[in-house]
Design a protein around this motif. Structure first.
Motif, PDB file in Angstrom:
ATOM      1  N   ILE A 181     -40.161 -19.267  39.273  1.00 19.57           N
ATOM      2  CA  ILE A 181     -39.192 -19.799  40.230  1.00 19.57           C
ATOM      3  C   ILE A 181     -37.838 -19.207  39.854  1.00 19.57           C
ATOM      4  O   ILE A 181     -37.380 -19.356  38.727  1.00 19.57           O
ATOM      5  CB  ILE A 181     -39.105 -21.340  40.140  1.00 19.57           C
ATOM      6  CG1 ILE A 181     -40.461 -21.993  40.350  1.00 19.57           C
ATOM      7  CG2 ILE A 181     -38.053 -21.876  41.097  1.00 19.57           C
ATOM      8  CD1 ILE A 181     -41.021 -21.849  41.727  1.00 19.57           C
TER       9      ILE A 181
ATOM     10  N   LEU B  70     -34.019 -27.433  44.181  1.00 19.73           N
ATOM     11  CA  LEU B  70     -34.701 -26.803  43.048  1.00 19.73           C
ATOM     12  C   LEU B  70     -35.353 -27.855  42.159  1.00 19.73           C
ATOM     13  O   LEU B  70     -36.530 -27.737  41.784  1.00 19.73           O
ATOM     14  CB  LEU B  70     -33.723 -25.945  42.239  1.00 19.73           C
ATOM     15  CG  LEU B  70     -34.257 -25.297  40.965  1.00 19.73           C
ATOM     16  CD1 LEU B  70     -35.513 -24.476  41.218  1.00 19.73           C
ATOM     17  CD2 LEU B  70     -33.179 -24.439  40.318  1.00 19.73           C
TER      18      LEU B  70
ATOM     19  N   TYR C 295     -32.363 -20.313  45.502  1.00 23.28           N
ATOM     20  CA  TYR C 295     -31.819 -21.626  45.842  1.00 23.28           C
ATOM     21  C   TYR C 295     -30.314 -21.631  46.112  1.00 23.28           C
ATOM     22  O   TYR C 295     -29.696 -22.693  46.099  1.00 23.28           O
ATOM     23  CB  TYR C 295     -32.185 -22.632  44.739  1.00 23.28           C
ATOM     24  CG  TYR C 295     -33.671 -22.873  44.706  1.00 23.28           C
ATOM     25  CD1 TYR C 295     -34.245 -23.894  45.447  1.00 23.28           C
ATOM     26  CD2 TYR C 295     -34.511 -22.038  43.972  1.00 23.28           C
ATOM     27  CE1 TYR C 295     -35.620 -24.092  45.436  1.00 23.28           C
ATOM     28  CE2 TYR C 295     -35.881 -22.229  43.965  1.00 23.28           C
ATOM     29  CZ  TYR C 295     -36.425 -23.256  44.700  1.00 23.28           C
ATOM     30  OH  TYR C 295     -37.782 -23.442  44.718  1.00 23.28           O
TER      31      TYR C 295
ATOM     32  N   VAL D 269     -38.797 -20.994  35.110  1.00 26.12           N
ATOM     33  CA  VAL D 269     -37.605 -21.133  35.951  1.00 26.12           C
ATOM     34  C   VAL D 269     -36.557 -20.231  35.327  1.00 26.12           C
ATOM     35  O   VAL D 269     -36.221 -20.388  34.149  1.00 26.12           O
ATOM     36  CB  VAL D 269     -37.089 -22.585  35.986  1.00 26.12           C
ATOM     37  CG1 VAL D 269     -35.896 -22.709  36.917  1.00 26.12           C
ATOM     38  CG2 VAL D 269     -38.195 -23.543  36.389  1.00 26.12           C
TER      39      VAL D 269
ATOM     40  N   GLN E 288     -33.778 -19.024  40.299  1.00 32.45           N
ATOM     41  CA  GLN E 288     -32.583 -19.739  40.759  1.00 32.45           C
ATOM     42  C   GLN E 288     -31.985 -19.051  41.980  1.00 32.45           C
ATOM     43  O   GLN E 288     -31.472 -19.714  42.880  1.00 32.45           O
ATOM     44  CB  GLN E 288     -31.549 -19.789  39.625  1.00 32.45           C
ATOM     45  CG  GLN E 288     -30.179 -20.245  40.065  1.00 32.45           C
ATOM     46  CD  GLN E 288     -29.109 -19.829  39.096  1.00 32.45           C
ATOM     47  OE1 GLN E 288     -29.045 -20.358  38.000  1.00 32.45           O
ATOM     48  NE2 GLN E 288     -28.268 -18.890  39.477  1.00 32.45           N
TER      49      GLN E 288
ATOM     50  N   TRP F 125     -29.121 -27.467  43.775  1.00 35.91           N
ATOM     51  CA  TRP F 125     -29.821 -28.019  42.614  1.00 35.91           C
ATOM     52  C   TRP F 125     -30.780 -29.126  43.012  1.00 35.91           C
ATOM     53  O   TRP F 125     -31.831 -29.295  42.372  1.00 35.91           O
ATOM     54  CB  TRP F 125     -28.817 -28.537  41.583  1.00 35.91           C
ATOM     55  CG  TRP F 125     -27.952 -27.473  41.029  1.00 35.91           C
ATOM     56  CD1 TRP F 125     -26.600 -27.336  41.175  1.00 35.91           C
ATOM     57  CD2 TRP F 125     -28.354 -26.347  40.237  1.00 35.91           C
ATOM     58  NE1 TRP F 125     -26.159 -26.213  40.528  1.00 35.91           N
ATOM     59  CE2 TRP F 125     -27.209 -25.583  39.944  1.00 35.91           C
ATOM     60  CE3 TRP F 125     -29.588 -25.903  39.746  1.00 35.91           C
ATOM     61  CZ2 TRP F 125     -27.246 -24.415  39.194  1.00 35.91           C
ATOM     62  CZ3 TRP F 125     -29.624 -24.737  38.998  1.00 35.91           C
ATOM     63  CH2 TRP F 125     -28.465 -24.008  38.721  1.00 35.91           C
TER      64      TRP F 125
ATOM     65  N   GLN G 185     -40.939 -22.049  48.332  1.00 36.78           N
ATOM     66  CA  GLN G 185     -39.676 -21.608  47.735  1.00 36.78           C
ATOM     67  C   GLN G 185     -38.850 -20.904  48.805  1.00 36.78           C
ATOM     68  O   GLN G 185     -39.368 -20.058  49.537  1.00 36.78           O
ATOM     69  CB  GLN G 185     -39.979 -20.663  46.575  1.00 36.78           C
ATOM     70  CG  GLN G 185     -38.753 -20.178  45.845  1.00 36.78           C
ATOM     71  CD  GLN G 185     -39.135 -19.315  44.641  1.00 36.78           C
ATOM     72  OE1 GLN G 185     -40.177 -19.510  44.031  1.00 36.78           O
ATOM     73  NE2 GLN G 185     -38.297 -18.383  44.317  1.00 36.78           N
TER      74      GLN G 185
END
Length: 137
Positions: A32, A65, A37, A106, A34, A62, A80
C-alpha cells in the motif's frame, strides 16, 4: 497478518526495500503506497493544485488509509485509490484491488506522522540516506 511500515525521505530507497521484501515472499505480500492517498483536489483550478505542498501531512487522506488498512487486517479486500500527479486528482473510476495478505507493506514519506496509523504497524522501518544521494536519485 504482519503490517510493515516503511518510511524515509523522497529518494531514500523505500520502494527498493519494499521490492526486496516482495521478492522474498512473493504471493504472501501486498503493498500500500501513501502516494495513492493524496486528497483529491479536483475542486481547485489546475494551477492551484500544482502549487500545493504535497510533502505536508494535511495533503494525505489519513482517514481512508487507516480505514482501508483496518479492513485488510480484518480480512476484507479494499479498492486502493489511484492518484495522478499530472492532474493532482484522484481517479473517480479507477482503483487498485488489494486482497488481504500475510504481510502488508505500507510505504511513504509521512506514514509515521500519524499515531493511529503507526499503531497498526507491527514493524516500522525508516530508510535513511544522505540528502545528496536522495537528490541524485
Amino acid at each position: 497478518m504482519l503490517i510493515i511500515g516503511i518510511a524515509g525521505g523522497s529518494g531514500s530507497g523505500k520502494t527498493t526495500v519494499s521490492r526486496q521484501i516482495v521478492s522474498k515472499i512473493h504471493d504472501k505480500v501486498a503493498v500500500i503506497s501513501q502516494d495513492s492517498y493524496y486528497k483529491d483536489q479536483s475542486h481547485l483550478p489546475l494551477a492551484e493544485r500544482q502549487a500545493l505542498n504535497f510533502d505536508h501531512p494535511n495533503a494525505i487522506d489519513w482517514e481512508l488509509l487507516t480505514q482501508q488498512l483496518r479492513e485488510l487486517k480484518a480480512g476484507k479486500s479494499i479498492h486502493q485509490p489511484v492518484y495522478s500527479y499530472l492532474t493532482c486528482t484522484r481517479s473517480k473510476t479507477q482503483t487498485i484491488p488489494v486482497a488481504p495478505a500475510e504481510v502488508i507493506i505500507v510505504e511513504g514519506i509521512l506514514i509515521f506522522s500519524v499515531a493511529k496509523l503507526r499503531k497498526l504497524m507491527d514493524i516500522k522501518i525508516f530508510v535513511d540516506a544522505e540528502p545528496d544521494d536522495r537528490l541524485m536519485r
